[in-house]
Design a protein around this motif. Structure first.
Motif, short mmCIF file in Angstrom:
data_model
loop_
_atom_site.label_atom_id
_atom_site.label_comp_id
_atom_site.label_asym_id
_atom_site.label_seq_id
_atom_site.Cartn_x
_atom_site.Cartn_y
_atom_site.Cartn_z
N ASP A 162 50.13 17.08 10.70
CA ASP A 162 51.60 17.77 10.76
C ASP A 162 52.37 18.16 9.68
O ASP A 162 51.78 17.54 8.46
N GLY A 163 52.39 19.17 9.35
CA GLY A 163 52.57 19.94 7.66
C GLY A 163 53.68 19.28 7.12
O GLY A 163 55.14 18.80 7.78
N ARG A 164 53.84 18.98 5.82
CA ARG A 164 54.37 17.82 4.91
C ARG A 164 55.10 18.81 4.57
O ARG A 164 55.48 19.77 3.61
N PHE B 222 58.14 21.21 6.26
CA PHE B 222 58.01 22.64 6.74
C PHE B 222 58.83 23.26 6.29
O PHE B 222 59.09 24.69 6.44
N ASP C 48 54.46 23.54 12.97
CA ASP C 48 53.83 22.91 12.03
C ASP C 48 52.62 21.76 12.43
O ASP C 48 52.16 20.89 11.17
MG LIG Z 1 56.10 19.19 9.21
#
Ligand SMILES: [Mg+2]
Ligand SMILES: Nc1nc2c(ncn2[C@@H]2O[C@H](COP(=O)(O)OP(=O)(O)OP(=O)(O)O)[C@@H](O)[C@H]2O)c(=O)[nH]1
Ligand SMILES: [Mg+2]
Length: 288
Positions: free
Chosen positions: A29-31, A33, A76
């Motif tokens: 998962d995008g940090r 985002f 994300d």
């Molecule tokens: Mg995220």
């Protein structure tokens, strides 16, 4: 060679082998985002470039790791499913997760300019977290995939309505949030249609369903349980020889990787592609 006096520190390493004979799902998962998407002016609620970039990075991960049988992505995040009999890195969680995360991130950054042609990346650069979870049954694995796709649907319907109220209805964020409070799916569909003449069903599939990536073989007619020869060759018995495993790995590596936006909740998707879940040739696994 004699061990050095420092060698004892190896004993501090903790084993982290994942349960054998289970499907391993690594979700990244995008940090941050929410901030990242604002910085690069992602279109709201969905930015096709951002989703295509996620898909391209995920496809690259799959082509580098033939043990991954299917992946599902939305927003994300991306979930990568390792086949049940996978023995990559002796199933060590830290190795599997860190390899996926770093390979995905490297491709995300590498491919950025192909999708965001006019905005170069600048620090803080995109990063992703990751976790591994084992699912012991087909039902559990399918429920996991369904959970992510339902999440995609719920969020997308909400976001589509929320941003229509703002972009087309002139509301501010608080007003839009207020008018969506306590609404059900049918209410949101109605708001979209009656206020903005938007039929939610006609929204792009990639937004409504997310993206599913898998190795493509010939489709199986639903209900026939008749798996094509290519699938029989690559399907694995539970215990297989090393050389057979190598051969299968090569076969998987050669199969075309496709990106689709399909319903993965209903049986049809899985019934027509038994190789995604089956270790046995010629049969669609059914169990609880
Ligand atoms: Mg995220
Ligand atoms: N505008 C826009 N934003 C997006 C898109 N895809 C993802 N995002 C943003 O990314 C966020 C992803 O949510 P989360 O993963 O829960 O939140 P996060 O900010 O990444 O925080 P952590 O994951 O906890 O680090 C969404 O809330 C959006 O703000 C897109 O296509 N368009
Ligand atoms: Mg997320």
């Amino acid at each position: 060679m004699a061990n050095s006096k420092f060698e004892y520190v190896k004993q501090f390493e903790q084993p982290d082998q994942l349960l054998p004979n289970t499907w391993v799902v690594v979700r990244i998962d995008g940090r941050g985002f929410t901030k990242f998407s604002t910085k690069y002016g992602f279109e709201k609620p969905n930015d096709k470039r951002a989703l295509d970039l996620m898909n391209a990075a995920a496809r690259a991960v799959m082509s580098e790791l033939p043990d991954i049988t299917i992946a599902y992505g939305v927003s994300d995040e991306y979930s990568f499913v390792f086949q049940k009999s996978c023995t990559l890195f002796e199933r060590r969680a830290s190795k599997l997760v860190s390899t996926i995360v770093s390979t995905f991130t490297a491709y995300y950054v590498h491919l950025w300019t192909s999708y965001f042609t006019d905005i170069p990346l600048s620090p803080p650069l995109p990063s992703f977290d990751g976790r591994a979870v084992c699912y012991p049954s087909i039902q559990n694995l399918r429920d996991y995939m369904s959970w992510r796709q339902v999440d995609c649907h719920i969020n997308n319907l909400y976001n589509t309505t929320f941003w229509a109220l703002i972009q087309l209805g002139g509301m501010d964020a608080t007003e839009a949030e207020q008018s969506l409070k306590g609404t059900f799916s049918a209410d949101k569909n109605e708001i979209l249609f009656s206020k903005f003449h938007i039929n939610y069903n006609n929204e792009p599939e990639i937004f409504k369903k997310g993206s599913v990536i898998f190795r493509d073989y010939e489709l199986v007619e639903p209900g026939t349980h008749n798996v094509v020869e290519e699938v029989e060759k690559m399907a694995e018995p539970i215990q297989q020889s090393k050389s057979q495993a190598e051969k299968d790995k090569k076969k998987r590596a050669k199969a075309p990787i496709v990106i689709e936006h399909l319903d993965i909740i209903k049986d049809d998707f899985w019934d027509r592609r038994p190789w995604l879940l089956s270790n046995k040739p010629g049969q669609i696994p059914k169990e609880t």
